[in-house]
Structures are given as C-alpha cells and as structure tokens.
Design an enzyme around this catalytic site. Structure first.
Site, PDB file in Angstrom:
ATOM      1  N   GLY A   1      23.549  24.005  36.055  1.00 47.17           N
ATOM      2  CA  GLY A   1      24.304  25.130  36.766  1.00 47.17           C
ATOM      3  C   GLY A   1      24.328  24.864  38.340  1.00 47.17           C
TER       4      GLY A   1
ATOM      5  N   LEU B   1      32.865  41.046  46.789  1.00 43.24           N
ATOM      6  CA  LEU B   1      33.800  42.148  46.509  1.00 43.24           C
ATOM      7  C   LEU B   1      33.052  43.109  45.328  1.00 43.24           C
ATOM      8  CD1 LEU B   1      37.258  41.013  47.026  1.00 43.24           C
ATOM      9  CD2 LEU B   1      35.737  42.055  48.566  1.00 43.24           C
TER      10      LEU B   1
ATOM     11  N   GLU C   1      35.278  37.900  56.227  1.00 43.34           N
ATOM     12  CA  GLU C   1      35.851  36.707  55.585  1.00 43.34           C
ATOM     13  C   GLU C   1      36.621  35.819  56.548  1.00 43.34           C
ATOM     14  OE1 GLU C   1      36.220  35.535  52.375  1.00 43.34           O
ATOM     15  OE2 GLU C   1      37.654  34.079  53.114  1.00 43.34           O
TER      16      GLU C   1
ATOM     17  N   HIS D   1      50.974  52.809  22.162  1.00 45.21           N
ATOM     18  CA  HIS D   1      51.231  53.590  23.312  1.00 45.21           C
ATOM     19  C   HIS D   1      50.386  54.965  22.905  1.00 45.21           C
ATOM     20  CE1 HIS D   1      53.258  56.476  25.920  1.00 45.21           C
ATOM     21  NE2 HIS D   1      53.298  57.282  25.159  1.00 45.21           N
TER      22      HIS D   1
END
Ligand code: FAD
Ligand code: NAD
Length: 466
Positions: A143, A185, A202, A444
């Site tokens: 990992g 985020l 950022e 729908h």
C-alpha cells in the site's frame, strides 16, 4: 511451513488476492503488520471517511434542508465523539468481516512486519517473536502512506494527515487543509458541515485537478456554498505548531505575496506515496523506481520471477477497487488463467455533496490527443427526481466519438452519482455508443435519467427535458 502464495499486506489488494488464490486451490498465507486486517481502506481510508461523511451529511441536512421539507427540529447538536465512536464500530465490524473471510477460505494469518530473507523466504517480525515461512510465490500489497514533507512539521497533533483527522473528537473552530484533492475535499466537507471554518490551500488553479476541469469548477461552487474558503494557486511555505494550534504561512504562486492563517489544525492532504519500508526488497533482488513504486510488467510480476506487486505500491490510480482487481488478476494468472484489467475504465468517485464521479477520458485528455468528440450535457436542476429531493447542483456530461458515436468519457457532479457512474462503466466495457445509452429505458423518476438525457444531448441535441 511452506505456502503456494504469501501475500504481504491485508488491504483491499492483499486480502482480495488472498481469497481468490485460496478459491483457486492454493495454500495461502497473509501477513499484516497491524493487529487488524483491511489495510488503509478499512482502517483509516475509504470506510471510516465515508462513515463520517454520512454522519456529517445527516447533521448538515437536518440543519440546512429539513425546514424546507417541512420538518422542524429544535436543540439540534452535533456529537462528534459519538460520530467517531460509530465510525470506529463500523471499522471494527468490517475488519472482523475480513478476518472471518480469511478463516472461511483457510488462509493463515500472520501478524508482524514481513521482510524478505530471500525470494522464497519471508521473515515475520511480531511484537514479541519472529518466524520464517517458505513460499513458492509472493504478492506484495503493502500500500501507501501520506506524503508529509519536512517543512510541514507533521506532529500528528496539530499538523495532521487524514489518519489523525478521522479521530478528532472536538469540533475544531478552524482548519487549514493543504491540497484540494480527494482527501482534502472529502474531509474538508466533513468538518465544514459540522461548523468548522475550513480553508483549502491548493497549488493548482483548480480543485480535483486530475479530473475533468468542468467537474472541478462545478464542485467548487457547491463547496463555496457550504462555506469552505479556497486559496487556489497558493502553496504553503511553512507551518508552526504549538500544543493547541498552528500557524500556516501561505504564499501566492509566482508572487512574493504571503499571509498567515492561524487554525486549530493543519491537515496535510497532498497525495500518498508507495510504502515499502521494512520489506528488505534488496534481499529478494528487488528495488523501487524514482517515485518509490515497485516496477511490474503487464502481468503485475516484478523483475524477480514469482514475486508480484499490486495496489497502491505500484503505478496507477491509488484506489481500493483498482487494488482489488489487481489482487484477483494475480491469483488467476498464477492459476494459469488469462485475466484482464481495463485500466482505461477504472471509475473515480469523490464523496462530497454533490458527489463527483467519472470514467474514461476527460475533455482535456481528448483535446490533447486530437480525438474528435461531441459533448452532451444535462443539468440536475432540470430533473424531476433532483427537484423532489432538492439536490439540484451539478450535471452529467457524456463525451462521444464524433465519427463512431462510441462513448469515450462520462463525467458527473450531482446527487448519488457515485452509484449512477456504474451504468456508464458497464456500457463502456461493452463499447456502447451514445445512441445505445440514449435508447435504453430508464426508470422514472431516478437520478439515472440525467445520464440518458445527456446521451440524448450528445446524439443530435435531442434531450427531452431541456
Ligand atoms: P493498503 O490498503 O494501504 O494496505 C496495505 C497493508 O499492508 C497495510 O495494512 C499495511 O499495514 C500493510 N503492510 C505494509 N508493509 C507491511 C509489511 N512489511 N509487513 C506486513 N504488512 C505490511 N479509495 C477508494 O477507492 N475509494 C475511497 O473512497 C477511498 N477513500 C480513501 C480515504 C482516505 C482518507 C484514504 C487515506 C484513502 C482512500 N482511498 C480510497 C484509497 C484506498 O484506501 C487505497 O487505494 C487502498 O487502500 C490501497 O489498497 P492496497 O491493498 O494497495 O494497500
Ligand atoms: P490527491 O492527489 O487527490 O490531491 C492532492 C492535491 O494536493 C492535488 O490537488 C495537488 O495539486 C495538491 N498539492 C500537492 N502539493 C501541494 C502543496 N505543496 N501545496 C498545495 N497543494 C498541493 O491526493 P490526496 O487527496 O492526498 O489523496 C491521496 C490518494 O488517496 C489519491 O490518489 C486518491 O486516489 C486516494 N483517495 C481516494 C478517495 C476516493 O476514491 N474517494 C478518497 C480519498 C483518497
């Protein structure tokens, strides 16, 4: 003890690969250095972050949306201790589930740090003991860890990574998050929903910079509405921490302009790096590349025959589902199969609200490669299902080849698009055209109708509800 396969690391790559190898009749062992199985994903990644995202989303909906639905509440309070305790319970149950699966598949579990003695012998250093096991094949699935450059003065107390952020038990007044990527985020959303003043720094001029730029822009609008403040095109030049707070110095890119932000926490979320420390790769004849990845060929085999590597420790997206597919791939390859992974169609999801989900090429990638494409788009505000739930931020965009109509990319920002994206992935696996998608009957009212409408828009601008 001699095994057919030893898997090092019990994250989604390792444990899934171990199960598949056992299913195919191999004698398998899995080695994990921590006391619980499941790796980053189950312990400090996907599962705990989604547990806190869900809890904070309920709280935020109760605070901001319930009144519009005609639900009055008084005395609403966020109990972050309880949220963290619930998250821990979810993690514990999920990790125990993996332990159960290991036993069910007769996979031997070893707890301790694994290192190579040679290519077929693995040393396991436990807390109080050590032992060696022999194996024919090895799968390295160790990992990744967060990137924490020295200048951030990462102290796990006030300057933290996602691992520590998942265990904060008092709602911070203010948090600086370095990195407007996925972790920044998602966790920024958790704390902003609970009332923390979140400021994101950022380096690029956009958030989630590797995703389709239009999605980043749309998400930025929603997160600003949530109250998150963004410093785009800014970097951090230093962080100073005391026991109870920290001061982050932020500098505008290509300028001398800088300022300080004082906060309770500075969360560093600027990416993750492959993790190979302690493996003693050299003893097996292995080394890492300049980015720290273990190099592998198209069969995920390293330069040493019989040793394979998968997941975050090798090249490619650092995603749990990518690691899982690679675990299955290696097990099936070892059993003589001819497995295949379509790396072009690994979906990516950001679990903010609205969610972001994508598969295939971005508009930026198509432009750069000179492919002629057409675009179809449908906004959620035009969708009955979205208006019913008052989740009208976002859109779905379908990109299709101008000549063949084949779907090349699908990008979504909106409610439950983490689930809607799978329809696009399935269709693209079968190389469907936008016309194929546009002609499929969708139930729908559902959020999936926005995908059909975007496909209709891509094929001759014939969306019905726009
Ligand atoms: P890991 O899960 O990192 O597991 C590796 C394991 O190997 C670890 O348990 C480690 O202790 C063990 N290990 C390492 N070295 C040794 C050794 N020498 N001996 C024994 N054991 C060793 N991905 C998604 O797809 N969706 C998400 O929503 C998502 N959310 C995330 C949220 C956060 C906050 C973070 C940090 C990550 C998230 N990810 C998500 C990424 C995902 O967790 C990783 O891509 C995934 O866990 C990689 O799996 P892996 O099996 O390669 O490695
Ligand atoms: P990321 O790569 O998603 O984002 C890092 C961000 O930090 C980028 O936007 C980058 O431009 C910015 N950055 C880099 N250096 C900086 C600096 N010095 N100053 C300011 N900004 C800087 O990395 P992450 O958010 O840390 O996540 C790590 C990995 O974990 C990702 O690769 C992701 O795949 C995985 N993850 C996935 C999920 C999900 O699938 N929902 C959730 C969390 C994490």
């Amino acid at each position: 003890m001699k095994y057919d396969v030893v898997v090092i690391g019990s994250g989604p790559g390792g444990y899934v690969g171990a199960i598949r190898a056992a299913q195919l009749g191999m004698k398998v062992a899995i080695i994990e250095k921590y006391n619980t199985l499941g790796g980053t994903c189950l312990n400090v990644g996907c599962i705990p972050s989604k547990a806190l995202l869900d809890s904070s989303e309920h709280y935020h909906a109760a605070q901001e949306k319930f009144a519009d639905h005609g639900i009055q509440i008084s005395g609403l309070k966020a109990d972050i201790k309880k949220m963290v305790a619930r998250k821990n319970e979810v993690v514990s149950q999920t990790c125990k589930g993996v332990e159960f699966l290991m036993k069910k598949n007769k996979i031997d579990i070893y707890t301790g740090v694994a290192s190579f003695v040679n290519k077929n012998t693995i040393l396991i250093q436990g807390e109080n003991d050590k032992k060696e096991i022999e194996t024919d094949k090895v799968i390295i699935a160790t990992g990744s860890k967060p990137v924490t450059p020295a200048m951030f003065n990462y102290d796990k107390n006030r300057v933290i990574t996602s691992t520590e952020a998942l265990n904060i038990e008092k709602i911070p007044s203010k948090m600086v998050i370095v990195g407007g990527g996925v972790i920044g985020l998602e966790l920024g959303s958790v704390f902003a929903r609970l009332g923390t003043l979140v400021e994101v720094v950022e380096f690029m001029d956009k958030i989630i910079p590797t995703m389709d730029a239009e999605c980043g822009k749309e998400l930025l609008k929603s997160l600003k509405k949530l109250g998150i403040k963004f410093h785009l095109s800014h970097g951090v030049t230093g962080v100073k921490a005391t026991k109870t707070s920290c001061t982050v110095t932020v500098k505008k890119k290509d300028s001398e302009e800088s300022f300080d932000i004082k906060a309770d926490y500075c969360l560093v979320a600027i990416g993750r790096r492959p993790y190979t420390e302690g493996l003693n790769l050299e003893a097996a004849g292995l080394s890492t590349d300049e980015k720290g990845h273990i190099p592998v060929n198209e069969n995920l085999e390293t330069s040493v025959p019989g040793i394979f590597a998968i997941g975050d420790v090798i090249r490619g997206a650092m995603l749990a589902h990518k690691a899982e597919e690679e675990g299955v791939f290696v097990a099936e390859y070892l059993a003589g199969g001819k497995p295949h992974i379509n790396y072009d169609l690994i979906p990516g999801v950001v679990y903010t609200w609205p969610e972001v989900a994508a598969v295939g090429k971005t508009e930026e990638e198509l432009k750069a490669s000179g492919v002629s494409y057409k675009t179809g788009k449908f906004p959620f505000k035009a969708l009955g299902r979205a208006r019913a739930s008052m989740d009208t931020d976002g859109f779905i965009k379908v990109l299709a080849d101008t000549t063949t109509d084949e779907i090349l990319g699908v990008h979504m920002v909106g409610p439950r698009v983490a689930d809607v994206i799978m329809e696009a992935v399935s269709l693209m696996e079968f190389r469907a055209s936008a016309e194929d998608l546009a002609r499929i009957c969708h139930p729908h009212p559902t959020f999936t109708e926005a995908l059909k409408e975007a496909a209709l828009d891509a094929t001759g601008k014939r969306a019905i509800h726009m």
